[in-house]
Design a protein around this motif. Structure first.
Motif, mmCIF file in Angstrom:
data_model
loop_
_atom_site.group_PDB
_atom_site.id
_atom_site.type_symbol
_atom_site.label_atom_id
_atom_site.label_comp_id
_atom_site.label_asym_id
_atom_site.label_seq_id
_atom_site.Cartn_x
_atom_site.Cartn_y
_atom_site.Cartn_z
ATOM 1 N N HIS A 179 0.824 -1.219 0.000
ATOM 2 C CA HIS A 179 0.000 0.000 0.000
ATOM 3 C C HIS A 179 0.855 1.265 0.000
ATOM 4 C CE1 HIS A 179 -3.533 -2.430 0.380
ATOM 5 N NE2 HIS A 179 -3.063 -2.974 1.489
ATOM 6 N N VAL A 180 2.158 1.134 -0.220
ATOM 7 C CA VAL A 180 3.003 2.312 -0.371
ATOM 8 C C VAL A 180 2.541 3.027 -1.638
ATOM 9 C CG1 VAL A 180 5.349 3.148 -0.854
ATOM 10 C CG2 VAL A 180 4.977 1.362 0.862
ATOM 11 N N ALA A 181 2.280 4.332 -1.500
ATOM 12 C CA ALA A 181 1.750 5.098 -2.628
ATOM 13 C C ALA A 181 2.400 6.469 -2.672
ATOM 14 C CB ALA A 181 0.235 5.232 -2.510
ATOM 15 N N VAL A 182 2.625 6.944 -3.888
ATOM 16 C CA VAL A 182 3.235 8.242 -4.122
ATOM 17 C C VAL A 182 2.408 8.968 -5.173
ATOM 18 C CG1 VAL A 182 5.289 9.435 -5.004
ATOM 19 C CG2 VAL A 182 5.549 7.382 -3.583
ATOM 20 N N GLN A 183 2.137 10.242 -4.920
ATOM 21 C CA GLN A 183 1.477 11.092 -5.912
ATOM 22 C C GLN A 183 2.534 12.011 -6.514
ATOM 23 O OE1 GLN A 183 -1.002 14.551 -4.804
ATOM 24 N NE2 GLN A 183 -2.597 13.584 -6.040
ATOM 25 N N ILE A 184 2.518 12.134 -7.827
ATOM 26 C CA ILE A 184 3.439 13.019 -8.535
ATOM 27 C C ILE A 184 2.620 13.881 -9.489
ATOM 28 C CG2 ILE A 184 5.411 13.169 -10.110
ATOM 29 C CD1 ILE A 184 6.339 10.462 -9.050
ATOM 30 N N LYS A 185 2.925 15.188 -9.510
ATOM 31 C CA LYS A 185 2.212 16.112 -10.390
ATOM 32 C C LYS A 185 3.177 16.774 -11.358
ATOM 33 C CE LYS A 185 -1.404 17.274 -7.084
ATOM 34 N NZ LYS A 185 -2.114 18.373 -6.398
ATOM 35 N N GLY A 186 2.624 17.211 -12.500
ATOM 36 C CA GLY A 186 3.392 17.943 -13.493
ATOM 37 C C GLY A 186 2.534 18.991 -14.169
ATOM 38 N N ARG A 187 3.198 20.029 -14.701
ATOM 39 C CA ARG A 187 2.486 21.143 -15.336
ATOM 40 C C ARG A 187 2.868 21.366 -16.798
ATOM 41 N NH1 ARG A 187 4.191 24.453 -10.612
ATOM 42 N NH2 ARG A 187 2.708 23.942 -8.986
ATOM 43 N N ASP A 188 3.689 20.480 -17.347
ATOM 44 C CA ASP A 188 4.104 20.648 -18.743
ATOM 45 C C ASP A 188 3.824 19.378 -19.547
ATOM 46 O OD1 ASP A 188 6.035 18.901 -17.795
ATOM 47 O OD2 ASP A 188 7.711 19.941 -18.758
ATOM 48 N N ALA A 189 2.759 18.682 -19.195
ATOM 49 C CA ALA A 189 2.461 17.383 -19.809
ATOM 50 C C ALA A 189 2.125 17.528 -21.286
ATOM 51 C CB ALA A 189 1.306 16.716 -19.069
ATOM 52 N N ARG A 190 2.576 16.537 -22.025
ATOM 53 C CA ARG A 190 2.236 16.484 -23.449
ATOM 54 C C ARG A 190 1.875 15.058 -23.831
ATOM 55 N NH1 ARG A 190 8.046 18.102 -23.932
ATOM 56 N NH2 ARG A 190 9.204 16.204 -24.381
ATOM 57 N N VAL A 191 1.053 14.941 -24.855
ATOM 58 C CA VAL A 191 0.570 13.654 -25.344
ATOM 59 C C VAL A 191 1.387 13.260 -26.568
ATOM 60 C CG1 VAL A 191 -1.432 12.410 -26.254
ATOM 61 C CG2 VAL A 191 -1.746 14.155 -24.474
ATOM 62 N N GLU A 192 1.805 11.998 -26.596
ATOM 63 C CA GLU A 192 2.619 11.476 -27.687
ATOM 64 C C GLU A 192 2.075 10.110 -28.102
ATOM 65 O OE1 GLU A 192 6.431 11.071 -25.844
ATOM 66 O OE2 GLU A 192 6.444 13.140 -25.151
ATOM 67 N N SER A 193 2.377 9.700 -29.300
ATOM 68 C CA SER A 193 2.041 8.345 -29.739
ATOM 69 C C SER A 193 3.029 7.372 -29.120
ATOM 70 C CB SER A 193 2.115 8.238 -31.263
ATOM 71 O OG SER A 193 1.153 9.070 -31.843
ATOM 72 N N ALA A 194 2.641 6.105 -29.062
ATOM 73 C CA ALA A 194 3.511 5.088 -28.467
ATOM 74 C C ALA A 194 3.595 3.866 -29.356
ATOM 75 C CB ALA A 194 2.971 4.676 -27.100
ATOM 76 N N GLN A 195 4.728 3.203 -29.261
ATOM 77 C CA GLN A 195 4.936 1.908 -29.892
ATOM 78 C C GLN A 195 5.386 0.964 -28.788
ATOM 79 O OE1 GLN A 195 4.212 1.283 -33.107
ATOM 80 N NE2 GLN A 195 3.527 3.406 -33.184
#
Length: 159
Positions: free
Chosen positions: A77-93
């Motif tokens: 149940h160890v949990a970490v929250q991480i936030k960001g303000r410069d997120a971008r969407v990319e395609s994936a392979q």
């Protein structure tokens, strides 16, 4: 160039349950699961998620560039929250994501401790090739989300 703190880097290599949240330009929240996390050059993180169920989230991130993620290890149940303000969407392979197979295997072991079989994990990791998207971002903050007295406390993000 920044590097993630070693303890956080190590934690992100576990068999994790990963949930990603964002709000669209109107403030409407949305949530989706991610299949794996990749630590890229410097401290940038990338999340791999299935495009179909993640479409509202992907749209929200594209509008606002903000993201919040919770990484949880089921057995502890160890949990970490991480936030960001410069997120971008990319395609994936999938070929670019060795972390996908590793997280699938480790997550299967984690939830197996609670009686969930491989078929549950296989259903959880149902993204395929062109159906995958990536959300990448530079973390701006991290918080302990593990239940207990330290929950909500800020964590050291960079080494």
């Amino acid at each position: 160039m920044y590097q993630l703190h070693a303890q956080l880097r190590d934690f992100l290599r576990q068999g994790l349950s990963i949930h990603v949240g964002a709000c669209d330009a109107n403030g409407l929240p949305t949530l989706s699961r991610a299949l794996a996390v990749q630590q890229r050059q410097g401290a940038r993180l990338a999340l791999l998620l299935p495009a179909m169920p993640g479409q509202p989230l992907i749209g929200a991130v594209a509008q606002t560039a903000q993201v919040a993620c919770v990484f949880c290890q089921p057995s502890t149940h160890v949990a970490v929250q991480i936030k960001g303000r410069d997120a971008r969407v990319e395609s994936a392979q999938t070929a670019d994501w060795p972390e996908l197979a590793a997280n699938h295997k480790d997550f299967t072991s984690e939830i197996g401790l609670f009686g969930f079989g491989p078929e549950f994990a296989d259903a959880w990791f149902d993204g395929h090739g062109e159906d995958l998207q990536v959300i990448s971002f530079l973390p701006t903050g991290a918080w302990n989300q593990t239940p207990g007295p330290g929950a909500g406390a800020p964590m050291e993000l960079f080494a």
